[in-house]
Scaffold this motif. Structure first.
Motif, PDB file in Angstrom:
ATOM      1  N   THR A 405      34.696  16.586 -13.922  1.00 59.05           N
ATOM      2  CA  THR A 405      33.685  16.570 -12.857  1.00 59.05           C
ATOM      3  C   THR A 405      32.692  17.715 -13.039  1.00 59.05           C
ATOM      4  OG1 THR A 405      35.229  15.557 -11.277  1.00 59.05           O
ATOM      5  CG2 THR A 405      33.329  16.727 -10.365  1.00 59.05           C
ATOM      6  N   ALA A 406      33.219  18.913 -13.354  1.00 53.70           N
ATOM      7  CA  ALA A 406      32.342  20.076 -13.540  1.00 53.70           C
ATOM      8  C   ALA A 406      31.399  19.870 -14.717  1.00 53.70           C
ATOM      9  CB  ALA A 406      33.186  21.330 -13.751  1.00 53.70           C
ATOM     10  N   CYS A 407      31.903  19.282 -15.795  1.00 55.55           N
ATOM     11  CA  CYS A 407      31.062  19.080 -16.981  1.00 55.55           C
ATOM     12  C   CYS A 407      30.010  17.996 -16.745  1.00 55.55           C
ATOM     13  CB  CYS A 407      31.940  18.699 -18.181  1.00 55.55           C
ATOM     14  SG  CYS A 407      33.012  20.031 -18.780  1.00 55.55           S
ATOM     15  N   VAL A 408      30.435  16.850 -16.222  1.00 53.15           N
ATOM     16  CA  VAL A 408      29.509  15.735 -16.037  1.00 53.15           C
ATOM     17  C   VAL A 408      28.464  16.077 -14.976  1.00 53.15           C
ATOM     18  CG1 VAL A 408      29.323  13.294 -15.381  1.00 53.15           C
ATOM     19  CG2 VAL A 408      31.229  14.052 -16.812  1.00 53.15           C
ATOM     20  N   ARG A 409      28.847  16.886 -13.986  1.00 54.40           N
ATOM     21  CA  ARG A 409      27.878  17.272 -12.952  1.00 54.40           C
ATOM     22  C   ARG A 409      26.664  17.972 -13.567  1.00 54.40           C
ATOM     23  NH1 ARG A 409      31.055  19.339  -9.223  1.00 54.40           N
ATOM     24  NH2 ARG A 409      30.774  17.662  -7.699  1.00 54.40           N
ATOM     25  N   GLU A 410      26.875  18.689 -14.657  1.00 52.26           N
ATOM     26  CA  GLU A 410      25.770  19.409 -15.299  1.00 52.26           C
ATOM     27  C   GLU A 410      24.769  18.469 -15.979  1.00 52.26           C
ATOM     28  OE1 GLU A 410      25.185  22.558 -14.968  1.00 52.26           O
ATOM     29  OE2 GLU A 410      27.025  22.949 -13.832  1.00 52.26           O
ATOM     30  N   THR A 411      25.135  17.193 -16.125  1.00 49.10           N
ATOM     31  CA  THR A 411      24.208  16.218 -16.737  1.00 49.10           C
ATOM     32  C   THR A 411      23.366  15.487 -15.698  1.00 49.10           C
ATOM     33  OG1 THR A 411      25.685  14.269 -16.658  1.00 49.10           O
ATOM     34  CG2 THR A 411      25.985  15.814 -18.494  1.00 49.10           C
ATOM     35  N   LEU A 412      23.688  15.670 -14.406  1.00 48.50           N
ATOM     36  CA  LEU A 412      23.067  14.837 -13.372  1.00 48.50           C
ATOM     37  C   LEU A 412      21.559  15.039 -13.254  1.00 48.50           C
ATOM     38  CD1 LEU A 412      25.727  14.855 -10.496  1.00 48.50           C
ATOM     39  CD2 LEU A 412      25.464  13.291 -12.429  1.00 48.50           C
ATOM     40  N   GLY A 413      21.043  16.160 -13.719  1.00 44.35           N
ATOM     41  CA  GLY A 413      19.602  16.382 -13.671  1.00 44.35           C
ATOM     42  C   GLY A 413      18.833  15.558 -14.686  1.00 44.35           C
ATOM     43  N   PHE A 414      19.549  14.792 -15.520  1.00 45.60           N
ATOM     44  CA  PHE A 414      18.901  14.001 -16.567  1.00 45.60           C
ATOM     45  C   PHE A 414      19.103  12.497 -16.349  1.00 45.60           C
ATOM     46  CE2 PHE A 414      20.002  18.171 -18.151  1.00 45.60           C
ATOM     47  CZ  PHE A 414      18.845  18.592 -18.766  1.00 45.60           C
ATOM     48  N   ASN A 415      19.390  12.115 -15.111  1.00 40.00           N
ATOM     49  CA  ASN A 415      19.564  10.707 -14.749  1.00 40.00           C
ATOM     50  C   ASN A 415      20.530   9.995 -15.707  1.00 40.00           C
ATOM     51  OD1 ASN A 415      19.169   8.306 -13.311  1.00 40.00           O
ATOM     52  ND2 ASN A 415      17.449   7.691 -14.606  1.00 40.00           N
ATOM     53  N   PRO A 416      21.752  10.519 -15.826  1.00 41.66           N
ATOM     54  CA  PRO A 416      22.680   9.961 -16.812  1.00 41.66           C
ATOM     55  C   PRO A 416      23.212   8.600 -16.378  1.00 41.66           C
ATOM     56  CG  PRO A 416      23.829  11.541 -15.453  1.00 41.66           C
ATOM     57  CD  PRO A 416      22.367  11.607 -15.046  1.00 41.66           C
ATOM     58  N   LEU A 417      23.650   7.830 -17.370  1.00 41.46           N
ATOM     59  CA  LEU A 417      24.377   6.588 -17.131  1.00 41.46           C
ATOM     60  C   LEU A 417      25.857   6.893 -17.308  1.00 41.46           C
ATOM     61  CD1 LEU A 417      24.502   3.519 -16.679  1.00 41.46           C
ATOM     62  CD2 LEU A 417      24.160   3.223 -19.140  1.00 41.46           C
ATOM     63  N   ILE A 418      26.634   6.775 -16.229  1.00 41.42           N
ATOM     64  CA  ILE A 418      28.068   7.090 -16.264  1.00 41.42           C
ATOM     65  C   ILE A 418      28.850   5.783 -16.298  1.00 41.42           C
ATOM     66  CG2 ILE A 418      29.988   8.195 -15.062  1.00 41.42           C
ATOM     67  CD1 ILE A 418      28.010  10.163 -13.861  1.00 41.42           C
ATOM     68  N   VAL A 419      29.651   5.621 -17.328  1.00 41.86           N
ATOM     69  CA  VAL A 419      30.410   4.393 -17.550  1.00 41.86           C
ATOM     70  C   VAL A 419      31.893   4.691 -17.338  1.00 41.86           C
ATOM     71  CG1 VAL A 419      31.014   2.599 -19.207  1.00 41.86           C
ATOM     72  CG2 VAL A 419      28.707   3.593 -19.224  1.00 41.86           C
ATOM     73  N   GLY A 420      32.506   3.945 -16.427  1.00 43.67           N
ATOM     74  CA  GLY A 420      33.932   4.175 -16.191  1.00 43.67           C
ATOM     75  C   GLY A 420      34.415   3.478 -14.944  1.00 43.67           C
ATOM     76  N   ASP A 421      35.496   3.983 -14.378  1.00 43.11           N
ATOM     77  CA  ASP A 421      36.091   3.386 -13.179  1.00 43.11           C
ATOM     78  C   ASP A 421      35.275   3.754 -11.941  1.00 43.11           C
ATOM     79  OD1 ASP A 421      37.939   5.841 -11.762  1.00 43.11           O
ATOM     80  OD2 ASP A 421      37.259   6.107 -13.832  1.00 43.11           O
ATOM     81  N   LYS A 422      35.595   3.097 -10.833  1.00 43.07           N
ATOM     82  CA  LYS A 422      34.841   3.304  -9.599  1.00 43.07           C
ATOM     83  C   LYS A 422      35.093   4.660  -8.962  1.00 43.07           C
ATOM     84  CE  LYS A 422      34.487  -1.621  -8.500  1.00 43.07           C
ATOM     85  NZ  LYS A 422      34.828  -2.697  -7.530  1.00 43.07           N
ATOM     86  N   GLY A 423      36.049   5.410  -9.520  1.00 41.53           N
ATOM     87  CA  GLY A 423      36.283   6.756  -9.010  1.00 41.53           C
ATOM     88  C   GLY A 423      35.080   7.661  -9.142  1.00 41.53           C
ATOM     89  N   TRP A 424      34.170   7.332 -10.081  1.00 42.66           N
ATOM     90  CA  TRP A 424      32.951   8.141 -10.201  1.00 42.66           C
ATOM     91  C   TRP A 424      32.065   8.030  -8.971  1.00 42.66           C
ATOM     92  CZ3 TRP A 424      33.014  11.938 -13.251  1.00 42.66           C
ATOM     93  CH2 TRP A 424      33.665  11.878 -14.484  1.00 42.66           C
ATOM     94  N   ARG A 425      32.102   6.877  -8.305  1.00 46.36           N
ATOM     95  CA  ARG A 425      31.313   6.729  -7.074  1.00 46.36           C
ATOM     96  C   ARG A 425      31.859   7.615  -5.968  1.00 46.36           C
ATOM     97  NH1 ARG A 425      30.431   0.120  -6.954  1.00 46.36           N
ATOM     98  NH2 ARG A 425      28.610   0.097  -8.359  1.00 46.36           N
ATOM     99  N   ILE A 426      33.178   7.838  -5.996  1.00 47.91           N
ATOM    100  CA  ILE A 426      33.786   8.760  -5.028  1.00 47.91           C
ATOM    101  C   ILE A 426      33.450  10.200  -5.412  1.00 47.91           C
ATOM    102  CG2 ILE A 426      35.984   9.587  -4.108  1.00 47.91           C
ATOM    103  CD1 ILE A 426      37.126   6.790  -4.660  1.00 47.91           C
ATOM    104  N   THR A 427      33.505  10.487  -6.713  1.00 44.86           N
ATOM    105  CA  THR A 427      33.284  11.853  -7.201  1.00 44.86           C
ATOM    106  C   THR A 427      31.884  12.357  -6.876  1.00 44.86           C
ATOM    107  OG1 THR A 427      34.833  11.463  -9.008  1.00 44.86           O
ATOM    108  CG2 THR A 427      33.318  13.322  -9.254  1.00 44.86           C
TER     109      THR A 427
END
Length: 537
Positions: A405-427
């Motif tokens: 979560t800490a690592c992927v959060r640092e990519t959010l300023g670049f409009n990333p495409l996150i592929v995985g389970d629906k837990g990312w919507r909770i995260t």
């Protein structure tokens, strides 16, 4: 009932559920029971030509006669009311010559007989079925009798003893259930011209009679030089497979592509001189040896370069930055539910996981001993291995969830495409910055074509490995694409940093690295090409 159960009685009646009574051998009990031995084959000096298996101990006449001969005897009998009256099991409880089996599941009985048979040099089993016991429970005693009879008609043991490693390359028997890397192993065998045979087993089938018979039939027909499996799949906890292979003098190679300590919890006594363990994480070599496994080697991951290939033509870009991976939200929840942990372990799990994530310790148990001695005792007090394994897995996955979560959060300023389970919507449900979600993709069918459609494929490694690299470090460059990954100590033994791999040491470094490499198309292509050359080499 009998006033004196020390003497074998001459008669006993059994009343069935329908109210009918059946004399247990009746007045001529001894003669009828002894008649079970009439067809028993003998060798010289009055020794049975095999291993007698008495299905039902009856009044003990047949058992006494068998024990008057040389050699061991097995007794399958779960009729406890009769045994309480005759006292036979109690009488022979300490006899080294008698094996008593009374498991509810006939498959457990057959597995026990197989292990006993291997300890007796593979001599054939000779079933002696008491007809009254067949009537009592035909599904149980009949099942055991029929399986023994079927096995006895095909002398696996003599046919399965043959010379190994007489030519190169060796012949490999592959054993596993459905597992994503076995396809690559089979493909590699084909490319290398290695003769191989694939034996697929169903879940919870290991150690059971059908599996043993399938394995023996495969050994006889294919004559492998060694057996190969992934993550110990096919290796039963009771040791039937390892004992069987040892008797047949066939080596076993088990390649762990996940944390072996989360699996080998259940196999503390299954070490064998003919078992070799390979681990993708060199940090595990010493700890596995300390656990009692002598033959341990480092074998890193790889990639099927016929499946993960650069696209033939230029593809439309889906994202500047993408990440493929599990959020671990549901994995943590499932382990928590399975473990039903006491309150001290449950309320502290996030703090324990955070400490484990920061720690240099490679196992949760070692981290608890070092930082949480009170919780360590609560862990030790868990009443079975499954709960302990569930706790270690929960802490490992929670540490991974926090780190990822800490690592992927640092990519959010670049409009990333996150592929995985629906837990990312909770995260990231409360995150104000833009990001896009896509459901999980098929490893085989989708990911080879997905990676080339992102400028930067972001990667952060699971906390089940502290120093090793994961599959994505190989998969992405194999498609000609660029990967930005977290630094791992073992990475530098595989790739040259800055030339073949680009990595970050801390999550805070991620935004500046993304900005730099998004602006350098030629640099990304150069790094990806160098990495692909290394992988192919």
């Amino acid at each position: 009932t009998f006033k004196n159960i020390n003497n074998i009685p001459d008669h006993l009646a059994v009343t069935f559920a329908n109210g009918k009574s059946w004399p247990l051998l009746g007045p001529a009990g001894a003669r009828r029971e002894l008649s079970l031995l009439d067809k028993l084959p003998f060798e010289a000096q009055g020794k049975a030509a095999g291993l007698p298996v008495l299905l039902g101990s009856g009044l003990g006449h047949a058992l006494s006669a068998l024990l008057a001969m040389p050699g061991p005897v097995a007794v399958v009998d779960r009729e406890h009311p009769i045994l309480d009256l005759t006292g036979l099991k109690e009488r022979y409880r300490d006899s080294e010559r008698v094996l008593w089996l009374d498991a509810k599941d006939p498959e457990e009985v057959l597995a026990g007989l197989t292990k006993w048979q291997m300890a007796q040099e593979g001599r054939p089993l000779l079933p002696l079925a008491n007809p009254v016991y067949l009537r009592l429970d035909r599904e149980y005693y009949g099942r055991v009798r029929d399986q023994i009879t079927a096995s006895a008609t095909y002398n696996f043991w003599e046919r399965a003893r043959y010379s190994k490693f007489k030519s190169w390359p060796p012949r490999i028997l592959l054993i596993t259930s459905t597992y994503f890397l076995m396809g690559e192993v089979i493909q590699a065998c084909k490319k290398l011209g290695v003769e191989h045979h694939f034996l697929q087993i169903q879940e919870k089938e290991t150690g059971r009679t059908e599996f043993v018979e399938q394995l023996l039939a495969s050994v006889v027909a294919f004559k492998p030089d060694f057996v190969f499996t992934l993550n110990h799949l096919g290796v039963d906890r009771e040791g039937v497979l390892t004992d069987l292979l040892e008797r047949l003098e066939i080596p076993l190679a088990s390649w762990f592509v996940d944390n072996p300590h989360l699996v080998l919890y259940f196999y503390p006594r299954l070490n064998s001189e003919l078992t070799a363990i390979f681990t993708y994480d060199s940090d595990n070599v010493d700890s596995l040896k300390q656990q009692g496994f002598d033959n341990v080697h480092y074998l890193p991951l790889g990639v099927d370069t016929d499946r993960f290939v650069p696209p033939r033509s230029r593809l439309d870009r889906l994202a500047e930055v993408s990440f493929v991976g599990n959020s671990m939200v549901y994995k943590v929840a499932h382990r928590m539910a399975a473990g039903k942990f006491p309150k001290p372990l449950l309320t502290s799990y996030k703090d324990v996981a955070a400490g484990f994530g920061r720690s240099e310790q490679r196992s949760v148990l070692a981290s608890l001993e070092q930082e949480h001695q009170d919780l360590h005792q609560a862990f030790v007090d868990l009443d079975d291995l499954e709960r302990k394994l569930a706790y270690e897995a929960m802490i490992t996955w929670e540490a991974t969830r926090q780190y990822r979560t800490a690592c992927v959060r640092e990519t959010l300023g670049f409009n990333p495409l996150i592929v995985g389970d629906k837990g990312w919507r909770i995260t990231f449900k409360r995150e104000e910055r833009d990001w896009r979600y896509h459901h999980e993709l098929s490893y085989y069918n989708d990911l080879p074509g997905f990676y080339p459609r992102s400028a930067i494929n972001f990667n952060c490694t699971s906390k089940q490995m502290k120093g090793a690299v994961n599959q994505r470090v190989f998969d992405v460059p194999a498609t000609g694409a660029f990967v930005l990954t977290d630094h791992r100590l073992q990475m530098e033994n595989l790739f040259e940093p800055g030339k073949e791999i680009v990595c970050y040491h801390h999550p805070e470094e991620v935004p500046s690295l993304i900005e730099r490499w998004l602006a350098d198309d030629k640099g990304r292509r150069r790094i990806a090409e160098n990495a692909r050359k290394r992988i192919l080499a």
